[in-house]
Write an enzyme that holds these catalytic residues in place. Structure first.
Site, PDB file in Angstrom:
ATOM      1  N   ALA A 172      46.824  71.786  24.856  1.00  0.00           N
ATOM      2  CA  ALA A 172      45.939  71.183  23.866  1.00  0.00           C
ATOM      3  C   ALA A 172      45.255  72.270  23.043  1.00  0.00           C
ATOM      4  CB  ALA A 172      44.928  70.291  24.576  1.00  0.00           C
ATOM      5  N   THR A 201      49.411  68.582  21.989  1.00  0.00           N
ATOM      6  CA  THR A 201      48.842  69.508  21.021  1.00  0.00           C
ATOM      7  C   THR A 201      47.375  69.146  20.874  1.00  0.00           C
ATOM      8  OG1 THR A 201      49.105  70.482  18.813  1.00  0.00           O
ATOM      9  CG2 THR A 201      49.409  68.087  19.000  1.00  0.00           C
ATOM     10  N   VAL A 244      50.458  77.058  22.427  1.00  0.00           N
ATOM     11  CA  VAL A 244      49.031  76.771  22.521  1.00  0.00           C
ATOM     12  C   VAL A 244      48.649  75.958  21.301  1.00  0.00           C
ATOM     13  CG1 VAL A 244      46.717  77.744  22.572  1.00  0.00           C
ATOM     14  CG2 VAL A 244      48.571  78.897  23.789  1.00  0.00           C
ATOM     15  N   CYS A 245      47.944  74.858  21.524  1.00  0.00           N
ATOM     16  CA  CYS A 245      47.379  74.092  20.429  1.00  0.00           C
ATOM     17  C   CYS A 245      48.472  73.692  19.436  1.00  0.00           C
ATOM     18  CB  CYS A 245      46.259  74.907  19.785  1.00  0.00           C
ATOM     19  SG  CYS A 245      45.202  74.003  18.631  1.00  0.00           S
ATOM     20  N   THR A 246      48.275  73.954  18.156  1.00  0.00           N
ATOM     21  CA  THR A 246      49.231  73.540  17.140  1.00  0.00           C
ATOM     22  C   THR A 246      50.431  74.469  17.045  1.00  0.00           C
ATOM     23  OG1 THR A 246      47.847  74.678  15.506  1.00  0.00           O
ATOM     24  CG2 THR A 246      47.551  72.288  15.741  1.00  0.00           C
TER      25      THR A 246
END
Length: 343
Positions: free
Chosen positions: A171, A138, A118-120
């Site tokens: 993202a 990301t 998830v994300c970073t």
């Protein structure tokens, strides 16, 4: 060793291990675990067993200051995993530099049917070598830095999520929910995913091809109040007359001045802005509804199904029927690419 480590997960379950670290984003932890818990209560069979793991089994301090207790020591996790999910947050770079964590992520990935971030959290997967020669996404703000550090990763910050083989990346922040609904749909079908979305009081998860940030949020906020008013009007009135003349008349200026304002503050003409907004809305409806293309064309302000078809061809290089049949991967856009080139 606690009882859960000694006994292990129930037979016939889907074991989900969420990996956290200090300064993780708490939403990245809560969204997946909450959605999977709801899926269980709505009848997911086999059910999910949700575990949170950290190095040493220590509580993880979220970036919001809330400490989240971990049930598992990553070093002690054995057996087969269904999904290994690494969360993101402002602590991602420090986590990605911790070789002790990377060793465990690599080891656990080998035990997992699929791996996700998830994300970073993509920073950790990339540092562990799990994204090499793969396409990944990301948070849009962190993509360029990720690409520079890991040239073997094809970083694309356009879509909300990307699946490359058995590796899923998503993202920023709230896309954790979109990713989890995708996993639920892959495992149990769209009916359960829709039920979970309703229980969460959210729309059914956004299609993967939807941009992380909309046309009107991609750059700085429009500096002109008239442009700001008109972009909101466009988004909320797609089926109405949105010609340059009509838009100009709405705010009492000439069409020529309108074009200057849009070009200055958005970088595109009013006509292109309207067409892009209508096309984005139409592709979302194609991917998430059973409406006919004729109905979608009417609702989104296209004069006919053929006009909509041409808009899809111009922007995505494919027809609406083909987009509807596509798996959960994004079509290529004709707008300036947000893909970060890989050296």
């Amino acid at each position: 060793m606690d009882t859960s480590e000694r006994l292990g997960p129930p037979a016939g379950s889907r074991r989900i291990l969420i990996v956290a670290y200090d300064d993780a984003q708490i939403i990245d932890i809560a969204s997946p675990s909450g959605a999977l818990d709801i899926a269980n209560r709505l009848g997911a069979r086999p059910p999910y067993v949700i575990e949170l793991g950290t190095l040493g089994g220590r509580a993880a301090r979220s970036s919001a200051g809330i400490r989240v207790g971990a049930g598992r020591k990553l070093e002690a996790v054995t057996g087969v995993l269904d999904t290994l999910l690494v969360v993101g947050g402002v602590g991602c770079e420090e986590a990605a530099a911790d070789e002790r964590l990377l060793v465990q992520v690599r080891r656990l990935a080998e035990r997992s049917r699929r791996v996700a971030s998830v994300c970073t959290g993509a920073y950790v997967l990339a540092a562990a070598g799990l994204l090499d020669r793969r396409r990944a996404t990301t948070h849009w703000r962190w993509g360029e830095r990720l690409a520079r550090r890991h040239p073997a990763v094809a970083v694309d910050v356009g879509p909300l999520r990307i699946r490359d083989g058995n590796v899923y990346t998503s993202a920023g922040v709230t896309s954790a929910l979109d990713l989890t609904l995708t996993l639920i749909e892959d495992d149990h079908g769209p009916t359960l995913a829709r039920s979970v979305a309703r229980e969460l009081v959210t729309h059914l998860h956004r299609p993967a091809d939807q941009a992380q940030i909309s046309l009107f949020l991609a750059g700085p906020p429009p500096g002109d109040r008239l442009v700001l008013d008109l972009t909101g009007h466009i988004a909320g009135h797609l089926a109405e007359d949105l010609s340059p003349a009509a838009l100009a008349a709405r705010v009492g200026i000439s069409p020529r001045h309108l074009t200057r304002l849009f070009t200055t503050h958005l970088g595109i003409t009013p006509a292109r802005a309207v067409r892009a907004a209508r096309t984005d809305a139409a592709v979302h409806m194609v991917r998430t509804s059973g409406l006919s293309l004729a109905s979608i064309a009417r609702r989104c302000g296209f004069g006919s199904p053929e006009t909509l078809r041409q808009a899809f061809l111009d922007r995505y290089g494919m027809t609406g029927d083909r987009i509807r049949r596509m798996p959960d991967t994004p079509p290529v856009r004709d707008t300036p690419s947000q893909k970060t080139p890989v050296p």
